[in-house]
Design an enzyme around this catalytic site. Structure first.
Site, PDB file in Angstrom:
ATOM      1  N   ARG A  36       0.872  -1.173   0.000  1.00  0.00           N
ATOM      2  CA  ARG A  36       0.000   0.000   0.000  1.00  0.00           C
ATOM      3  C   ARG A  36       0.916   1.231   0.000  1.00  0.00           C
ATOM      4  NH1 ARG A  36      -3.572  -2.667  -1.441  1.00  0.00           N
ATOM      5  NH2 ARG A  36      -5.560  -3.120  -0.459  1.00  0.00           N
ATOM      6  N   ASP A  66       3.930  -0.027  -7.455  1.00  0.00           N
ATOM      7  CA  ASP A  66       2.574  -0.309  -7.946  1.00  0.00           C
ATOM      8  C   ASP A  66       1.528   0.460  -7.146  1.00  0.00           C
ATOM      9  OD1 ASP A  66       0.661  -1.807  -9.587  1.00  0.00           O
ATOM     10  OD2 ASP A  66       0.139  -2.867  -7.746  1.00  0.00           O
ATOM     11  N   GLU A  93      -3.487   7.675  -4.381  1.00  0.00           N
ATOM     12  CA  GLU A  93      -3.917   7.161  -5.701  1.00  0.00           C
ATOM     13  C   GLU A  93      -5.239   7.806  -6.128  1.00  0.00           C
ATOM     14  OE1 GLU A  93      -4.049   2.921  -5.165  1.00  0.00           O
ATOM     15  OE2 GLU A  93      -1.910   2.821  -4.758  1.00  0.00           O
ATOM     16  N   HIS A 147      -1.431   0.458  -9.617  1.00  0.00           N
ATOM     17  CA  HIS A 147      -2.091  -0.470  -8.676  1.00  0.00           C
ATOM     18  C   HIS A 147      -2.792  -1.595  -9.455  1.00  0.00           C
ATOM     19  CE1 HIS A 147      -4.069  -0.816  -4.448  1.00  0.00           C
ATOM     20  NE2 HIS A 147      -3.917  -2.009  -5.011  1.00  0.00           N
TER      21      HIS A 147
HETATM   22  P1  NAP Z   1      -0.897 -11.696   4.842  1.00  0.00           P
HETATM   23  O1  NAP Z   1      -0.831 -13.122   4.445  1.00  0.00           O
HETATM   24  O2  NAP Z   1      -1.768 -11.284   5.968  1.00  0.00           O
HETATM   25  O3  NAP Z   1       0.610 -11.219   5.121  1.00  0.00           O
HETATM   26  C1  NAP Z   1       0.933 -10.007   5.714  1.00  0.00           C
HETATM   27  C2  NAP Z   1       2.376 -10.084   6.230  1.00  0.00           C
HETATM   28  O4  NAP Z   1       2.761  -8.792   6.690  1.00  0.00           O
HETATM   29  C3  NAP Z   1       2.557 -11.052   7.378  1.00  0.00           C
HETATM   30  O5  NAP Z   1       3.732 -11.794   7.171  1.00  0.00           O
HETATM   31  C4  NAP Z   1       2.713 -10.147   8.602  1.00  0.00           C
HETATM   32  O6  NAP Z   1       3.524 -10.824   9.536  1.00  0.00           O
HETATM   33  C5  NAP Z   1       3.403  -8.939   7.961  1.00  0.00           C
HETATM   34  N1  NAP Z   1       3.245  -7.693   8.707  1.00  0.00           N
HETATM   35  C6  NAP Z   1       2.102  -7.154   9.202  1.00  0.00           C
HETATM   36  N2  NAP Z   1       2.380  -6.010   9.852  1.00  0.00           N
HETATM   37  C7  NAP Z   1       3.721  -5.834   9.765  1.00  0.00           C
HETATM   38  C8  NAP Z   1       4.621  -4.838  10.245  1.00  0.00           C
HETATM   39  N3  NAP Z   1       4.179  -3.797  10.981  1.00  0.00           N
HETATM   40  N4  NAP Z   1       5.939  -4.976   9.992  1.00  0.00           N
HETATM   41  C9  NAP Z   1       6.395  -6.027   9.261  1.00  0.00           C
HETATM   42  N5  NAP Z   1       5.590  -7.003   8.783  1.00  0.00           N
HETATM   43  C10 NAP Z   1       4.272  -6.900   9.031  1.00  0.00           C
HETATM   44  O7  NAP Z   1      -1.369 -10.805   3.609  1.00  0.00           O
HETATM   45  P2  NAP Z   1      -1.131 -11.041   2.036  1.00  0.00           P
HETATM   46  O8  NAP Z   1      -2.234 -11.840   1.483  1.00  0.00           O
HETATM   47  O9  NAP Z   1       0.277 -11.488   1.831  1.00  0.00           O
HETATM   48  O10 NAP Z   1      -1.335  -9.524   1.515  1.00  0.00           O
HETATM   49  C11 NAP Z   1      -0.488  -8.509   1.982  1.00  0.00           C
HETATM   50  C12 NAP Z   1      -0.939  -7.144   1.506  1.00  0.00           C
HETATM   51  O11 NAP Z   1      -0.632  -6.978   0.126  1.00  0.00           O
HETATM   52  C13 NAP Z   1      -2.433  -6.830   1.548  1.00  0.00           C
HETATM   53  O12 NAP Z   1      -2.890  -6.532   2.861  1.00  0.00           O
HETATM   54  C14 NAP Z   1      -2.532  -5.638   0.611  1.00  0.00           C
HETATM   55  O13 NAP Z   1      -2.337  -4.433   1.319  1.00  0.00           O
HETATM   56  C15 NAP Z   1      -1.382  -5.867  -0.362  1.00  0.00           C
HETATM   57  N6  NAP Z   1      -1.870  -6.185  -1.718  1.00  0.00           N
HETATM   58  C16 NAP Z   1      -1.615  -5.333  -2.740  1.00  0.00           C
HETATM   59  C17 NAP Z   1      -2.080  -5.627  -4.009  1.00  0.00           C
HETATM   60  C18 NAP Z   1      -1.814  -4.728  -5.163  1.00  0.00           C
HETATM   61  O14 NAP Z   1      -2.626  -4.702  -6.082  1.00  0.00           O
HETATM   62  N7  NAP Z   1      -0.696  -4.023  -5.196  1.00  0.00           N
HETATM   63  C19 NAP Z   1      -2.830  -6.772  -4.235  1.00  0.00           C
HETATM   64  C20 NAP Z   1      -3.070  -7.612  -3.170  1.00  0.00           C
HETATM   65  C21 NAP Z   1      -2.579  -7.331  -1.903  1.00  0.00           C
HETATM   66  P3  NAP Z   1       3.414 -10.487  11.121  1.00  0.00           P
HETATM   67  O15 NAP Z   1       1.962 -10.541  11.448  1.00  0.00           O
HETATM   68  O16 NAP Z   1       4.253 -11.514  11.789  1.00  0.00           O
HETATM   69  O17 NAP Z   1       3.990  -9.110  11.243  1.00  0.00           O
HETATM   70  C1  8YV Z   2      -7.060  -4.731  -5.885  1.00  0.00           C
HETATM   71  C2  8YV Z   2      -5.608  -4.972  -3.754  1.00  0.00           C
HETATM   72  O1  8YV Z   2      -6.532  -3.843  -6.829  1.00  0.00           O
HETATM   73  O2  8YV Z   2      -6.401  -7.032  -2.942  1.00  0.00           O
HETATM   74  C3  8YV Z   2      -5.930  -5.937  -2.662  1.00  0.00           C
HETATM   75  O3  8YV Z   2      -5.680  -5.601  -1.494  1.00  0.00           O
HETATM   76  O4  8YV Z   2      -5.075  -3.956  -3.515  1.00  0.00           O
HETATM   77  C4  8YV Z   2      -5.900  -5.332  -5.170  1.00  0.00           C
HETATM   78  O5  8YV Z   2      -6.000  -6.679  -5.387  1.00  0.00           O
HETATM   79  C5  8YV Z   2      -8.149  -4.084  -5.140  1.00  0.00           C
HETATM   80  O6  8YV Z   2      -8.596  -4.788  -4.048  1.00  0.00           O
HETATM   81  C6  8YV Z   2      -9.305  -3.754  -6.059  1.00  0.00           C
HETATM   82  O7  8YV Z   2     -10.263  -3.102  -5.336  1.00  0.00           O
END
Ligand code: NAP
Ligand code: 8YV
Length: 319
Positions: free
Chosen positions: A230, A254, A259, A277
């Protein structure tokens, strides 16, 4: 039987809306039309949001019959989950189905920024090749990758990086010994030891500006930052400064603080790759996200077990 009424937040993906429309009466949220909202609010039983939606407690409180809040996205940092729980409304998201795509894009940004793919493409298209070669790039295979956040997506990035013979280290709040990767207790400590620092934590207050000037300084003039988490996780002003002054070598981004606005200073930098994104934006994944968000909505509104409640709701709603 009359159709149940669903309120849809702005910019929710059309595939999710299309699925909802097969069963429910779908209404667009109209924050500027208080009269329309007042008439609609008492009927709304489901709220459909996206990963970037902002759903404050004040909106949830406006919907007395709300029974279900289903987010199209794994991130839900814009949703006031405690307010939903206080009102007895479960919140769901779409973990897992987008993991591969986001990890793929993280690697694509690593490769793009290191091997200057946008510049190389322009070099050919603009007919500049006959005049000479591009400056040399940075080798990715065998380099050191640091992952900030080793959850579902962080681990998928690690698997891809391993296929590039990269060494992998990480930081999280809780050490994950089972991963077999080297753990650093802070982002700064990790940054000091890697060539590519890839950020993939949730957003929200707990990670705000986790990547700050100190971390960028530690990453150093040969280090690259990739952010697919994010925009709020990175101090964007500090990042622009670091890129301007050569504190770090480059960045692949990304996500952004405000945004769809992206600081114009970044547009002009040749050591930066920018994407809008789009990490989960493939036909296959967006359909899977829509299917899961819709299935959660249907489950919640028909009293069935939720497929993928957010962790806070697993503990608090008995689902
Ligand atoms: P997840 O499985 O819940 O993993 C989150 C990781 O972050 C965990 O390993 C957690 O470990 C760590 N974490 C949380 N707070 C932290 C902190 N303060 N310092 C360091 N590490 C920390 O989630 P995921 O499915 O991998 O998704 C992660 C994130 O990716 C989403 O929440 C979203 O914001 C982002 N995302 C972006 C896109 C995009 O389009 N760019 C798409 C999908 C997701 P601990 O709890 O041990 O800290
Ligand atoms: C999407 C995301 O772009 O899953 C997330 O957290 O940031 C992305 O997969 C978004 O959720 C679309 O609304």
């Amino acid at each position: 039987m009359s159709q149940l009424d669903i309120l849809v937040m702005p910019k929710v993906h059309p595939l999710y809306i299309a699925a909802l429309k097969t069963v429910y009466k779908v209404h667009a949220y109209q924050p500027d039309d208080a009269q329309a909202m007042a008439a609609l609010a008492p009927k709304i039983v489901g709220l459909a949001a996206g990963g970037e939606s902002v759903v404050p407690g004040s909106l949830i409180a406006q919907l007395p019959q709300l029974k279900m809040l289903s987010v199209f996205g794994v991130g839900y940092d814009g949703i006031d989950v405690p307010a939903a729980i206080r009102q007895g409304v479960p919140v769901t998201h779409t973990p897992g189905v987008l993991t591969d795509d986001v990890a793929d894009l993280a690697m694509a940004l690593v490769l793009s920024v290191a091997r200057q793919l946008p510049q190389a493409d322009q070099h050919v298209r603009q007919g500049l090749w006959p005049q000479g070669a591009l400056p040399l790039g940075r080798k990715v295979s065998g380099a050191r990758m640091g992952i900030v956040g080793l959850g579902r997506i962080g681990q998928a990035i690690a698997r891809r990086a391993a296929a590039f013979d990269m060494s992998i280290a990480y930081t999280t709040r809780n050490e994950k010994p089972e991963s077999g990767f080297k753990y650093y207790p802070s982002a700064a400590a990790l940054a000091a030891q890697v060539d590519f620092l890839v950020v993939i934590t949730p957003g929200g207050a707990g990670t705000r500006h986790l990547i700050n000037a100190e971390v960028l300084q530690a990453l150093g003039p040969k280090g690259y930052l990739v952010n697919v988490a994010r925009g709020s996780v990175v101090d964007e002003e500090a990042l622009v400064q670091a890129l301007t002054k050569g504190v770090i070598a480059g960045a692949g981004l990304d996500v952004f603080a405000n945004e769809p606005q992206v600081p114009e200073a970044l547009w002009r930098m040749s050591n930066v790759v920018l994407t809008p994104h789009m990490a989960s934006a493939t036909h296959q994944t967006r359909q899977a996200m829509a299917d899961l968000a819709f299935a959660n909505m249907q489950a919640g509104l028909s009293g069935k077990p939720l497929l993928t409640p957010v962790p806070e709701c697993m503990a608090n709603t008995g689902h």
